[in-house]
Design a protein around this motif. Structure first.
Motif, short mmCIF file in Angstrom:
data_model
loop_
_atom_site.label_atom_id
_atom_site.label_comp_id
_atom_site.label_asym_id
_atom_site.label_seq_id
_atom_site.Cartn_x
_atom_site.Cartn_y
_atom_site.Cartn_z
N ALA A 150 -38.42 83.78 103.00
CA ALA A 150 -37.79 83.43 101.86
C ALA A 150 -36.29 85.71 101.46
CB ALA A 150 -37.37 83.47 100.77
N ALA A 204 -34.48 83.44 93.13
CA ALA A 204 -36.38 83.41 93.57
C ALA A 204 -37.07 83.57 92.53
CB ALA A 204 -36.08 84.35 94.95
N SER A 208 -39.64 75.72 94.10
CA SER A 208 -38.85 77.05 94.94
C SER A 208 -38.14 76.41 95.84
CB SER A 208 -39.69 76.91 96.28
OG SER A 208 -40.20 77.45 96.71
N LEU A 254 -36.26 79.48 97.49
CA LEU A 254 -37.55 79.97 98.56
C LEU A 254 -37.05 78.54 99.53
CD1 LEU A 254 -39.10 81.24 95.55
CD2 LEU A 254 -37.71 82.30 97.49
N SER A 255 -38.44 78.70 100.36
CA SER A 255 -39.05 77.75 101.49
C SER A 255 -40.08 76.64 100.45
CB SER A 255 -39.41 77.91 101.99
OG SER A 255 -40.77 78.62 101.98
N LEU A 275 -43.57 77.99 99.77
CA LEU A 275 -44.35 78.37 99.69
C LEU A 275 -44.53 78.54 98.46
CD1 LEU A 275 -44.92 82.05 99.57
CD2 LEU A 275 -42.03 82.16 99.24
#
Length: 628
Positions: free
Chosen positions: A195, A225, A271, A276-277, A280
């Motif tokens: 991220a 995030a 996420s 973010l991914s 994750l």
């Protein structure tokens, strides 16, 4: 002949297959059939010859890619169906394999264990990402690229492949070695770094465009995030356990599986919404569930999805390998692939030594972390979209990264052979490694009712380690509240027994009152372990005899034992001498043992406690099985 008319055979074939090939859905069906066929036939052949299944899926992807099947579509139109390999839908589905992999990795961790791993995760892992990024940035600067493009490529290739490395180490049974645990810690640090790297690419794009808005936007992206991570952690702690409690009470495996999938996908989407991914978010959900009694059952539920989707992911990665690109610029592509592996390995080896790893473990760690990772494709694609680097350069680096992924199984094997030669020289194993799940040999107690509680009290009294399995969520919660290691799950399922550690169990004690379930547990345990002691609770004499035939070491009929205890107390209350009473009770037990065909061990004495009698019976039974 007019070129627009085409070959007559091809024309006829297209007309014949038009009803079948006129929709994208048919292409997906054909691709799915071929993929499942490869999974069921081709990959087992690789495994039979002890070749990594990861390599098998990658090679299948190459065959289904544009340079093999894609070229055949000009000859036979049915191969048009393989165009779906390059579709966005297939790539999104394949990325779920990485998501499920990170979820299962999270299930093996708790916040306490993560805290104990912080030195390697935030020390060795962070140092590896930083140093490899700097070294690779220097490589691309030497190649004449701009500073912005070099930084983006350096950060992208600094990451390694969680999706390939973990299965390869699992195939080699090296995950629990010192190097395997250290590799896992570094990969975890890299997943956390994805991220920030993607945010940095956005900031680089703003800097390359000469505007402050891009950099400011990158900094502002940190806010959602952080909020997303907070929602996942706080919401997960409040909602996940009640969710699985509710589903577990339904006693439906289908609903339990649905809850597992829901948990992974919702956490991943939260996420993604936070910038973010998806992986994750799934990892955080796994860590939260690792603290619950449902962890082992969840692992068994998601394992088939993880394996199949990971295979699909490897196939799509292999399909991205453009052989023509390699043939057009062999020196550049092959040299870049070899260069990034050597540079990363040269950086990782001394860093691993700095953190206390011995020569053997440092070599193994550097070898498998040297190639690029799957997130390099995502980051490079993002950099191309933001005009940070050119599409031609990005595609060349992607092809080189894919070639490096192909090298991971071979590098792991070479490092393993080198490690064995080093081990022969007498080097001791490193003591620096992340904390892992306890591998102590334990007694597995199936059922935590009144009988199970008494058995556990006796085990505690003699300081024997144990764990509890129960299918009732209320029971497992009550056991955990009492400080007992308890797991929700079906003890008659081989996969669950394997995950719970049946391979290391000292004994299995079945205390449940359901005879049919007891039979299933005894059969499952004996099928997996021929040498483990199985002490089972039986309904009556006939049930005990059936359990002995199934392989139980000792079966205790509750009706017989209750009757003998009642008779013993009655005779003593009537004034019969205690010695005579105990002798008659033991004689009666011998009669029942002869009925079951069990010879009384010579080690058993008339005045021995029942626990000592059970132990002697178990040791005698094991000795008879070994032919002693």
């Amino acid at each position: 002949m007019n070129a627009s008319v085409g070959h007559p055979v091809t024309t006829i074939a297209k007309e014949a297959l038009a009803p079948v090939l006129n929709t994208d859905a048919q292409g997906y069906y054909i691709f799915i059939i071929v993929f499942l066929l490869a999974s069921a036939v081709v990959v087992p052949i690789f495994q039979r010859f002890k070749v990594s299944s990861v390599l098998g899926f990658l090679l299948i992807g190459v065959l289904l890619g544009p340079d093999v099947m894609g070229r055949l579509e000009k000859i036979w139109p049915a191969f048009d169906a393989f165009d779906v390999m390059r579709s966005h839908t297939v790539h999104q589905l394949a990325e779920l394999g990485v998501v499920f992999l990170l979820f299962t990795i999270g299930l093996e961790l708790t916040f306490e264990r993560l805290k104990s791993m912080r030195r390697l995760v935030f020390g060795l892992g962070a140092l590896q990402v930083a140093l490899c990024s700097l070294a690779l940035t220097g490589l691309f600067l030497i190649m004449g690229q701009s500073i912005v493009a070099s930084i983006a490529l350096g950060m992208a290739i600094a990451l390694s492949s969680t999706a390939v490395v973990i299965p390869v180490l699992a195939d080699r049974k090296a995950l629990k070695s010192a190097s395997g645990r250290s590799v896992f810690a570094v990969l975890l640090a890299q997943d956390i770094a994805v991220a920030p790297i993607m945010i940095t690419v956005v900031m680089l794009a703003g800097g390359a465009a000469g505007t402050a808005g891009g950099s400011l936007g990158g900094l502002l992206a940190l806010i959602p995030a952080l909020v997303g991570m907070g929602v996942l952690v706080v919401g997960g702690r409040w909602l996940l356990r009640p969710l699985f409690n509710t589903v577990a009470f339904s006693n439906s495996r289908e609903l339990f599986m649905a809850a597992c999938l829901l948990c992974v996908l919702v956490a991943g989407q939260i996420s993604v919404m936070a910038g973010l991914s998806m992986g994750l978010g799934a990892f955080v959900a796994g860590v939260l569930l690792a603290e619950t009694e449902y962890r082992r059952e969840i692992e068994n539920m998601v394992e088939p999805f993880k394996g199949l989707l990971l295979g699909l992911f490897f196939v799509t990665v292999g399909a991205r390998l453009e052989i023509t690109a390699v043939l057009d610029q062999p020196a550049l592509v092959l040299g870049l692939a070899a260069g990034l592996i050597l540079i990363k390995a040269a950086v990782i080896y001394p860093a691993a030594r700095l953190f206390g790893m011995n020569n053997r473990s440092a070599i193994e760690t550097a070898a498998v972390l040297g190639p690029a990772g799957e997130f390099a494709f995502v980051i490079i694609d993002q950099a191309i979209d933001h005009k940070v680097l050119s599409a031609d350069l990005g595609q060349t680096v992607i092809v080189a990264s894919i070639l490096s992924l192909f090298a991971i199984p071979f590098l792991a094997a070479a490092a393993g052979r080198l490690s064995k030669s080093i081990a022969k020289s007498g080097e001791t194993a490193t003591t620096v490694a992340p904390e892992t799940v306890s591998e102590a040999d334990k007694v597995i107690v199936v059922g935590f009712g009144r009988v199970g509680e008494l058995v556990i009290d006796m085990l505690r009294m003699h300081q024997i380690e144990f764990l509890v399995i129960d299918i009732n969520p209320q029971v497992t919660q009550r056991a955990r509240a009492a400080g007992i290691e308890a797991w929700y799950g079906d003890a008659s399922m081989p996969d669950f027994l394997h995950s719970i550690g049946i391979a290391r169990a000292r004994a299995v004690v079945v205390t449940v009152s359901n005879p049919a379930f007891t039979d299933k547990v005894v059969q499952a345990v004996r099928a997996m372990r021929e040498d483990v002691h199985i002490i089972a609770r039986a309904r009556d004499a006939s049930h005990a005899q059936r359990l002995y035939q199934m392989g139980a070491t000792d079966a205790v009929p509750e009706t017989i034992e209750a009757s003998l205890q009642l008779a013993e107390n009655t005779l003593i209350d009537l004034g019969v001498p205690m010695g005579l009473v105990l002798a008659s009770v033991h004689e009666r037990r011998d009669v029942f043992r002869k009925m079951f065909g069990i010879r009384k061990p010579e080690a058993i004495k008339p005045d021995m406690p029942l626990a000592a009698v059970a132990l002697a019976m178990a040791e005698n039974h094991a000795a008879e099985k070994q032919g002693l």
